[in-house]
Scaffold this motif. Structure first.
Motif, PDB file in Angstrom:
ATOM      1  N   LEU A 102       0.832  -1.198   0.000  1.00  0.00           N
ATOM      2  CA  LEU A 102       0.000   0.000   0.000  1.00  0.00           C
ATOM      3  C   LEU A 102       0.875   1.260   0.000  1.00  0.00           C
ATOM      4  N   SER A 103       0.243   2.392  -0.215  1.00  0.00           N
ATOM      5  CA  SER A 103       0.959   3.671  -0.246  1.00  0.00           C
ATOM      6  C   SER A 103       1.298   4.120   1.170  1.00  0.00           C
ATOM      7  N   VAL A 104       2.234   5.057   1.253  1.00  0.00           N
ATOM      8  CA  VAL A 104       2.605   5.627   2.552  1.00  0.00           C
ATOM      9  C   VAL A 104       1.394   6.283   3.205  1.00  0.00           C
ATOM     10  N   GLU A 105       0.578   6.947   2.409  1.00  0.00           N
ATOM     11  CA  GLU A 105      -0.617   7.606   2.942  1.00  0.00           C
ATOM     12  C   GLU A 105      -1.566   6.591   3.576  1.00  0.00           C
ATOM     13  N   SER A 106      -1.731   5.429   2.919  1.00  0.00           N
ATOM     14  CA  SER A 106      -2.615   4.394   3.461  1.00  0.00           C
ATOM     15  C   SER A 106      -2.084   3.844   4.783  1.00  0.00           C
ATOM     16  N   TYR A 107      -0.767   3.602   4.828  1.00  0.00           N
ATOM     17  CA  TYR A 107      -0.191   3.091   6.073  1.00  0.00           C
ATOM     18  C   TYR A 107      -0.225   4.147   7.185  1.00  0.00           C
ATOM     19  N   THR A 108      -0.144   5.421   6.816  1.00  0.00           N
ATOM     20  CA  THR A 108      -0.281   6.489   7.813  1.00  0.00           C
ATOM     21  C   THR A 108      -1.669   6.450   8.432  1.00  0.00           C
ATOM     22  N   ASP A 109      -2.693   6.242   7.597  1.00  0.00           N
ATOM     23  CA  ASP A 109      -4.060   6.122   8.109  1.00  0.00           C
ATOM     24  C   ASP A 109      -4.201   4.889   9.006  1.00  0.00           C
ATOM     25  N   TYR A 110      -3.592   3.770   8.581  1.00  0.00           N
ATOM     26  CA  TYR A 110      -3.636   2.555   9.390  1.00  0.00           C
ATOM     27  C   TYR A 110      -2.966   2.788  10.754  1.00  0.00           C
ATOM     28  N   PHE A 111      -1.832   3.489  10.723  1.00  0.00           N
ATOM     29  CA  PHE A 111      -1.129   3.760  11.982  1.00  0.00           C
ATOM     30  C   PHE A 111      -1.981   4.615  12.911  1.00  0.00           C
ATOM     31  N   ASP A 112      -2.583   5.681  12.382  1.00  0.00           N
ATOM     32  CA  ASP A 112      -3.433   6.546  13.209  1.00  0.00           C
ATOM     33  C   ASP A 112      -4.582   5.761  13.818  1.00  0.00           C
ATOM     34  N   GLU A 113      -5.204   4.892  13.025  1.00  0.00           N
ATOM     35  CA  GLU A 113      -6.311   4.086  13.527  1.00  0.00           C
ATOM     36  C   GLU A 113      -5.835   3.090  14.589  1.00  0.00           C
ATOM     37  N   TYR A 114      -4.663   2.505  14.356  1.00  0.00           N
ATOM     38  CA  TYR A 114      -4.144   1.527  15.311  1.00  0.00           C
ATOM     39  C   TYR A 114      -3.775   2.200  16.635  1.00  0.00           C
ATOM     40  N   LEU A 115      -3.135   3.366  16.546  1.00  0.00           N
ATOM     41  CA  LEU A 115      -2.760   4.096  17.754  1.00  0.00           C
ATOM     42  C   LEU A 115      -4.008   4.506  18.537  1.00  0.00           C
ATOM     43  N   THR A 116      -5.057   4.919  17.814  1.00  0.00           N
ATOM     44  CA  THR A 116      -6.311   5.269  18.468  1.00  0.00           C
ATOM     45  C   THR A 116      -6.917   4.058  19.164  1.00  0.00           C
ATOM     46  N   LYS A 117      -6.822   2.904  18.515  1.00  0.00           N
ATOM     47  CA  LYS A 117      -7.406   1.685  19.081  1.00  0.00           C
ATOM     48  C   LYS A 117      -6.757   1.315  20.410  1.00  0.00           C
ATOM     49  N   ILE A 118      -5.428   1.341  20.472  1.00  0.00           N
ATOM     50  CA  ILE A 118      -4.771   0.877  21.698  1.00  0.00           C
ATOM     51  C   ILE A 118      -4.926   1.876  22.845  1.00  0.00           C
ATOM     52  N   THR A 119      -5.362   3.111  22.557  1.00  0.00           N
ATOM     53  CA  THR A 119      -5.613   4.051  23.657  1.00  0.00           C
ATOM     54  C   THR A 119      -6.795   3.615  24.503  1.00  0.00           C
ATOM     55  N   GLY A 120      -7.721   2.864  23.902  1.00  0.00           N
ATOM     56  CA  GLY A 120      -8.902   2.419  24.641  1.00  0.00           C
ATOM     57  C   GLY A 120      -8.810   1.003  25.159  1.00  0.00           C
ATOM     58  N   ASP A 121      -7.774   0.255  24.762  1.00  0.00           N
ATOM     59  CA  ASP A 121      -7.614  -1.125  25.232  1.00  0.00           C
ATOM     60  C   ASP A 121      -7.046  -1.135  26.651  1.00  0.00           C
ATOM     61  N   GLN A 122      -7.617  -1.980  27.488  1.00  0.00           N
ATOM     62  CA  GLN A 122      -7.130  -2.108  28.859  1.00  0.00           C
ATOM     63  C   GLN A 122      -6.018  -3.160  28.933  1.00  0.00           C
ATOM     64  N   LEU A 123      -4.980  -2.877  29.697  1.00  0.00           N
ATOM     65  CA  LEU A 123      -3.907  -3.849  29.900  1.00  0.00           C
ATOM     66  C   LEU A 123      -4.410  -4.985  30.788  1.00  0.00           C
ATOM     67  N   PRO A 124      -4.159  -6.252  30.417  1.00  0.00           N
ATOM     68  CA  PRO A 124      -4.586  -7.388  31.248  1.00  0.00           C
ATOM     69  C   PRO A 124      -3.942  -7.321  32.635  1.00  0.00           C
ATOM     70  N   GLN A 125      -4.744  -7.600  33.662  1.00  0.00           N
ATOM     71  CA  GLN A 125      -4.256  -7.520  35.039  1.00  0.00           C
ATOM     72  C   GLN A 125      -3.536  -8.782  35.487  1.00  0.00           C
ATOM     73  N   ASP A 126      -3.586  -9.845  34.680  1.00  0.00           N
ATOM     74  CA  ASP A 126      -2.971 -11.100  35.086  1.00  0.00           C
ATOM     75  C   ASP A 126      -1.528 -11.240  34.611  1.00  0.00           C
TER      76      ASP A 126
END
Length: 474
Positions: A102-126
């Protein structure tokens, strides 16, 4: 299939021998109402070789502090402790996969979406409360990205940055230590005589009175006096467990220093004033009536009496590791007009408030108040108060000092770096970090509520306005 890398961290001792009490602040940040994490993003000049990163985690990162190999557990008396466990590195390292070619622009969008996703994921307590994400695709910012996600209960930004820097080396000469901008200020010579003491008395009494007023106002802001609902404050109380969109702005550090010298301020206060002006302009563009609304920012300060970072060993010896910081309620100036006087007022007012409050007895009184509540009602009650404090303010600002030179991680040269605090029940969190000759402003905005692109543009315009106004100032 990749081999499972398991690291035995208890050294053959009994688990109880390895238990360490969780600090009160650590308990507040990992409670029923709060789960605060720090995300540190490293932008690499070259593609990341995963086989080089894993030994770095095993041999350098894990041994830095026992908490990186511990879970938070409660004993028979329901007291939370850090208990050492066996670490499976594969559980902590995430390498996301996306379509190839894919293009750099597409991967930039993927990165932004991925970074946004992990901001809401909770770290496992175990398992130990940290993760490492490797984004192995080129974006408009870097060849690849290395993302550390660490729970705030492990330590504050100072501690965790000290640990991260222990894994880095100077790019120009790995044998030399990493250096940082000086934070020392020149102290004035004082006359030691009776008249000097007499002159101090009114200042001491005034400081005590202002400290009591500051503490009272801060307590009201934390408990019952919330900011107005504005384009930067949605009043979404459950926001801390939702996603935020992270974007960044790069400003030339040399130009910031010229402005602060011209105005007699500091770098931090100058940047805070620029951010306040940019945010107010965004509020005005989005809702004209919100430009003079009551809005406060929580400014987080390191409370250690040190001039710069220490090694992990030095932090352990001086008991500097942990969560040692305080927050100040700073009123955001109203946006009256775009004339030079009002523009520079944002710098002057930010400077005056921060200088007065950081030395106020209110900081000590607030800490003692939280400790009293913890002893009487338990850590969950304090966590609810901290949540209320964050939720009733409009935004949070925190800063870190980065290396002067470019650095490498496992022989991967770092092009840029920034960090973000996630899990806060606020619509807007702003972070500031210097690296080489660049100042990086990170903007964490509530997804779907704040227009990040417009806000970034307003802050950039605010920087240009302040720079122009400062140039014209005698």
């Amino acid at each position: 299939m990749k081999p499972q890398l398991k690291i035995a961290t208890n050294g053959g001792k009994q688990e109880n021998d390895e238990a360490e009490p969780v600090s009160p602040t650590g308990q507040y940040f990992n409670s029923k109402v709060l789960s605060i994490c720090i995300i540190a993003v490293l932008e690499t000049e070259v593609p990341v070789n995963e086989s080089c990163v894993m030994p770095q985690l095993r041999d350098v990162f894990l041994p830095l502090n026992p908490r990186f190999s511990s879970v938070m557990a409660s004993d028979k008396k329901d007291v939370k402790q850090w208990k050492r466990v066996e670490v499976n590195l594969q559980d902590h390292v995430v390498v996301p996969s996306f379509p190839d070619g894919l293009s750099v622009e597409s991967y930039t969008d993927y990165f932004d979406e991925y970074l946004t996703k992990i901001t809401g994921d909770q770290l496992p307590q175990d398992r130990p409360l940290w993760e490492l994400h490797i984004f192995k695709y080129p974006t408009s910012k870097a060849a690849n990205h290395i993302i550390f996600k660490l729970h705030h209960s492990l330590g504050d930004g100072y501690s965790l940055m000290g640990a991260l820097l222990s894994c880095l080396q100077r790019a120009d000469n790995p044998s030399l230590p990493i250096t940082f901008p000086s934070t020392q200020t020149t102290k004035k010579i004082k006359n030691n005589n009776a008249m000097e003491f007499i002159n101090w008395m009114p200042r001491i009494m005034s400081s005590i009175y202002k400290g009591a007023c500051d503490f009272g106002w801060s307590f009201l802001k934390s408990t019952c006096k919330a900011d107005d609902k504005t384009p930067i404050r949605s009043e979404n109380k459950g926001l801390g467990f939702n996603q935020i969109k992270i974007s960044t702005i790069e400003l030339p550090l040399d130009q910031i220093k010229q402005i602060k010298t011209k105005l007699g301020s500091t770098v931090n206060d100058t940047v805070a004033g620029i951010i306040f002006l940019g945010v107010r302009r965004y509020m005005q563009e989005t809702d004209i009536e919100s430009s003079n609304s009551q809005s406060t920012a929580l400014v987080l300060l390191n409370t250690r009496n040190v001039g710069g970072y220490m090694s992990v060993e030095e932090m352990e010896k001086t008991h500097s590791w942990g969560n040692q910081f305080a927050f100040l309620h700073i009123m955001m100036p109203e946006l009256i007009n775009d004339k030079n006087s009002n523009i520079l007022d944002f710098i002057y007012k930010a400077h005056n408030q921060i200088m007065r409050l950081r030395n106020s007895p209110a900081v000590y009184l607030t800490a003692q108040c939280l400790e009293l509540i913890r002893k009487c009602r338990g850590p969950e009650a304090v966590a609810e108060l901290v949540h209320s404090t964050l939720n009733k303010s409009s935004m949070a600002i925190t800063n870190m000092i980065g290396p002067v030179e470019q650095v490498t991680l496992a022989d991967h040269q770092i092009k840029g770096m920034y960090f973000m605090v996630v899990g806060s029940p606020q619509s807007l969190v702003i972070t500031i970090m210097s690296y080489a000759q660049t100042l990086r402003i990170g903007i964490g905005a509530e997804k779907g509520f704040i227009d990040s692109q417009r806000l970034n543009s307003c802050i950039k315009n605010a920087f240009n306005l302040v720079s122009e106004a400062a140039t014209k100032t005698g």
